[in-house]
Design an enzyme around this catalytic site. Sequence first.
Site, PDB file in Angstrom:
ATOM      1  N   ARG A  72      54.281  19.295 -17.178  1.00 33.81           N
ATOM      2  CA  ARG A  72      55.353  18.144 -16.772  1.00 33.81           C
ATOM      3  C   ARG A  72      56.439  18.699 -16.716  1.00 33.81           C
ATOM      4  O   ARG A  72      56.773  19.875 -17.819  1.00 33.81           O
ATOM      5  CB  ARG A  72      54.617  17.013 -17.649  1.00 33.81           C
ATOM      6  CG  ARG A  72      54.246  17.705 -19.077  1.00 33.81           C
ATOM      7  CD  ARG A  72      53.611  16.464 -19.486  1.00 33.81           C
ATOM      8  NE  ARG A  72      54.390  15.108 -19.261  1.00 33.81           N
ATOM      9  CZ  ARG A  72      53.502  14.719 -19.240  1.00 33.81           C
ATOM     10  NH1 ARG A  72      52.807  13.915 -18.648  1.00 33.81           N
ATOM     11  NH2 ARG A  72      54.272  12.916 -19.494  1.00 33.81           N
TER      12      ARG A  72
ATOM     13  N   GLU B 216      49.916   4.646 -13.213  1.00 38.10           N
ATOM     14  CA  GLU B 216      49.645   3.522 -13.734  1.00 38.10           C
ATOM     15  C   GLU B 216      50.141   2.810 -13.513  1.00 38.10           C
ATOM     16  O   GLU B 216      51.896   2.819 -14.828  1.00 38.10           O
ATOM     17  CB  GLU B 216      49.138   3.749 -15.037  1.00 38.10           C
ATOM     18  CG  GLU B 216      48.028   2.668 -15.577  1.00 38.10           C
ATOM     19  CD  GLU B 216      47.681   3.304 -16.666  1.00 38.10           C
ATOM     20  OE1 GLU B 216      48.224   4.422 -17.185  1.00 38.10           O
ATOM     21  OE2 GLU B 216      47.516   3.037 -18.059  1.00 38.10           O
TER      22      GLU B 216
ATOM     23  N   LYS C  82      56.916   7.078 -21.078  1.00 36.43           N
ATOM     24  CA  LYS C  82      56.735   5.891 -20.719  1.00 36.43           C
ATOM     25  C   LYS C  82      56.884   4.515 -22.469  1.00 36.43           C
ATOM     26  O   LYS C  82      57.995   4.504 -22.870  1.00 36.43           O
ATOM     27  CB  LYS C  82      56.005   5.177 -20.108  1.00 36.43           C
ATOM     28  CG  LYS C  82      55.891   4.825 -17.943  1.00 36.43           C
ATOM     29  CD  LYS C  82      54.565   4.107 -17.637  1.00 36.43           C
ATOM     30  CE  LYS C  82      53.842   4.999 -17.174  1.00 36.43           C
ATOM     31  NZ  LYS C  82      52.620   4.736 -16.845  1.00 36.43           N
TER      32      LYS C  82
HETATM   33  P1  ATP Z   1      54.126   8.387 -19.135  1.00 36.28           P
HETATM   34  O1  ATP Z   1      53.876   9.856 -20.282  1.00 36.28           O
HETATM   35  O2  ATP Z   1      55.484   8.816 -19.169  1.00 36.28           O
HETATM   36  O3  ATP Z   1      53.351   7.101 -19.684  1.00 36.28           O
HETATM   37  P2  ATP Z   1      52.206   8.868 -17.084  1.00 36.28           P
HETATM   38  O4  ATP Z   1      51.668  10.192 -16.857  1.00 36.28           O
HETATM   39  O5  ATP Z   1      51.238   7.995 -17.896  1.00 36.28           O
HETATM   40  O6  ATP Z   1      53.041   9.200 -17.528  1.00 36.28           O
HETATM   41  P3  ATP Z   1      51.142   7.699 -14.867  1.00 36.28           P
HETATM   42  O7  ATP Z   1      51.854   6.176 -13.868  1.00 36.28           O
HETATM   43  O8  ATP Z   1      49.866   8.169 -15.578  1.00 36.28           O
HETATM   44  O9  ATP Z   1      52.240   8.162 -15.656  1.00 36.28           O
HETATM   45  O10 ATP Z   1      51.319   9.197 -13.952  1.00 36.28           O
HETATM   46  C1  ATP Z   1      51.452   9.275 -13.004  1.00 36.28           C
HETATM   47  C2  ATP Z   1      51.250  10.316 -12.551  1.00 36.28           C
HETATM   48  O11 ATP Z   1      52.043  11.458 -12.487  1.00 36.28           O
HETATM   49  C3  ATP Z   1      50.590  11.637 -13.391  1.00 36.28           C
HETATM   50  O12 ATP Z   1      49.586  12.202 -12.306  1.00 36.28           O
HETATM   51  C4  ATP Z   1      51.217  12.211 -13.781  1.00 36.28           C
HETATM   52  O13 ATP Z   1      50.503  13.163 -14.904  1.00 36.28           O
HETATM   53  C5  ATP Z   1      52.464  12.259 -13.653  1.00 36.28           C
HETATM   54  N1  ATP Z   1      53.407  12.051 -14.311  1.00 36.28           N
HETATM   55  C6  ATP Z   1      53.847  11.977 -15.150  1.00 36.28           C
HETATM   56  N2  ATP Z   1      55.187  12.239 -15.746  1.00 36.28           N
HETATM   57  C7  ATP Z   1      55.179  13.229 -15.460  1.00 36.28           C
HETATM   58  C8  ATP Z   1      56.590  14.674 -16.258  1.00 36.28           C
HETATM   59  N3  ATP Z   1      57.373  14.673 -17.211  1.00 36.28           N
HETATM   60  N4  ATP Z   1      56.142  15.693 -14.899  1.00 36.28           N
HETATM   61  C9  ATP Z   1      55.302  15.936 -13.781  1.00 36.28           C
HETATM   62  N5  ATP Z   1      54.363  14.602 -13.741  1.00 36.28           N
HETATM   63  C10 ATP Z   1      54.293  13.087 -14.282  1.00 36.28           C
HETATM   64 MG    MG Z   2      49.325   7.720 -18.020  1.00 36.34          MG
END
Ligand code: ATP
Ligand code: MG
Length: 562
Positions: free
Chosen positions: A265, A39, A275
């Site tokens: 994750r 995102e 984030k």
């Molecule tokens: P955050 O929790 O840091 O805000 P997010 O999941 O909101 O991260 P996205 O931009 O939606 O961030 O993530 C893009 C992809 O990366 C998604 O498929 C998400 O599942 C994966 N992702 C995010 N954080 C992790 C993590 N700690 N380990 C593995 N994959 C991750």
């Molecule tokens: Mg997300």
Amino acid sequence: MSKKESENRDEIKDFIREKIQKDLRSGVIKRVVTRFPPEPNGFLHIGHAKSMGLNFGVAKEFNGECHLRFDDTNPTKEDQEFIEAICEDVRWLGYRWNGKVYYASDNFEKLYEYAVFLINLGKAYVDDLSAQEIHKYRGSLIEAGTESPFRKRSKEENLDLFKRMRAGEFEEGARVLRAKINMASGNINLRDPILYRILKANHPRTGGDWCIYPTYDFAHGQTDAIEGVTHSLCTLEFEDHRPLYDWLVDLLPLPCKPKQYEFSRLNLSYTVLSKRFLTQLIINQTVAGWDDPRMPTILGLRRRGVPPEAIRDFVSRLAITKTDGTVETVLLDHCIRNYLNEHAVRRMAVLNPVRVVIENYPESGSEEIEAENLPGNKSAGKRLIPFSRELYIEQEDFMEEPSKNFFRLAPGREVRLRYAYFITCKEVKRNEKGEITEIICSYDPLTKGGQSPDGRKVKGTLHWVSSQHSIPATVRLFEPLFVDEKIENKDRFENSLNPNSLTVLDNCYLEPALKEAKSEVPVQFERLGYFCVDAKDSKEQLAFNRTVSLRDTFKRKNIHQT
Ligand code: ATP
Ligand code: MG
């Protein structure tokens, strides 16, 4: 992917790779298509690298493709700046997508048609309840939800209202489009989830074209299908959303039927990855920004000098499982050292200097001493290090009253100066405050190159620089941002912050060859660790960041404290 990385890969078989292999063998799919779907509301961190490693990794291993797709369905939080920075991070990490960058927003028109399709099926309705009411009506884990009084609206009325939502006739929050599933479902995600909401916000790509935007749940699976994604790999928190993903994929006239799979994750010890919390560190001014070298962001790691190869190696070692756990930061450090040990040239630098004067060395004399750039690797070449009468060594390499296990310089004791000569300490000079200002030594000219002609042994070998030839520099040492291995209460994480995460040493001296050091190309300061020029902060004086120490000192220190 290097040979070593692919060897690692072969050892690890996970349920996702097994499933893909099965689907290919049985002909369920002809070619695997995955996607990495950030995102654009922040910068990437090492957790995202795990997801990239998996998505780009399996696509490559099985000869398929992985799309870089921006999940840009929430314009209030998203920005073009993030889109560009994320593309750069992915590229820098070495993951390749095939030319085109995909955007969920490319499909806004199609998604709107799908929503209309659901209304026509009697499977979606416009709800006038407020956000609070919707929340209240949703029930809880132990209580069924309550149906909205607007749930029984006619198809015609729903179509008309949805069209008018799109036309901008209603205020934000006045109405939403919801799926009509089951308000009594045990899975709260199936209690008439919201598919569209009104947001009067400018979108980074579609500008003012839209004032209604699909939710993640509605956009994700359908975008997967439009792009021909076969295996939609996401993290475990989406497990409970899978029934909704499947419900939509089954009902809609999609070009293909993608499937969602969830994996654990990445959580890393002594840091936070989400984030939201990383943003908090910036707001609190705990760190200087997204690219602060202590941050677990790709920008931060890059600025610290961590090579992309080490990050790829690290994520390729992570288990792809169904249970969340915390991975030790020392594993990442190990991967960094592993790579740099083979690739980083050796240099000498003194971080906490004390002056050494070689009394029997010619007063205005100097010479150049030859040293290998990478001992044991002739192709890395050699460099010349100037040697003269006045040198700097580390303060901690001298002890006036040496303890039992101290084998470095002490009064009357002989040690080796790396690549140069044996020296013996004759005398110590102090200022009025009692601080050591100079260590007077003599050298043995017959020990040139650090070898003794008569087989005489010394126990200590010290690094050094010639004071008149050296370059002054600032060196920054880092420790993890947190003292707690696992940050239990993430909303009060200030209590876990490590007050020593940054140490700035601004009286350091480097051997002259380090003038040529390049940012993002770490070198080993002998006996001290791997260091990298910080391009941003090298203004009046060169600034170096410690990428990683030679050994893991943080963990040991903390164990001692507890
Ligand atoms: P955050 O929790 O840091 O805000 P997010 O999941 O909101 O991260 P996205 O931009 O939606 O961030 O993530 C893009 C992809 O990366 C998604 O498929 C998400 O599942 C994966 N992702 C995010 N954080 C992790 C993590 N700690 N380990 C593995 N994959 C991750
Ligand atoms: Mg997300």
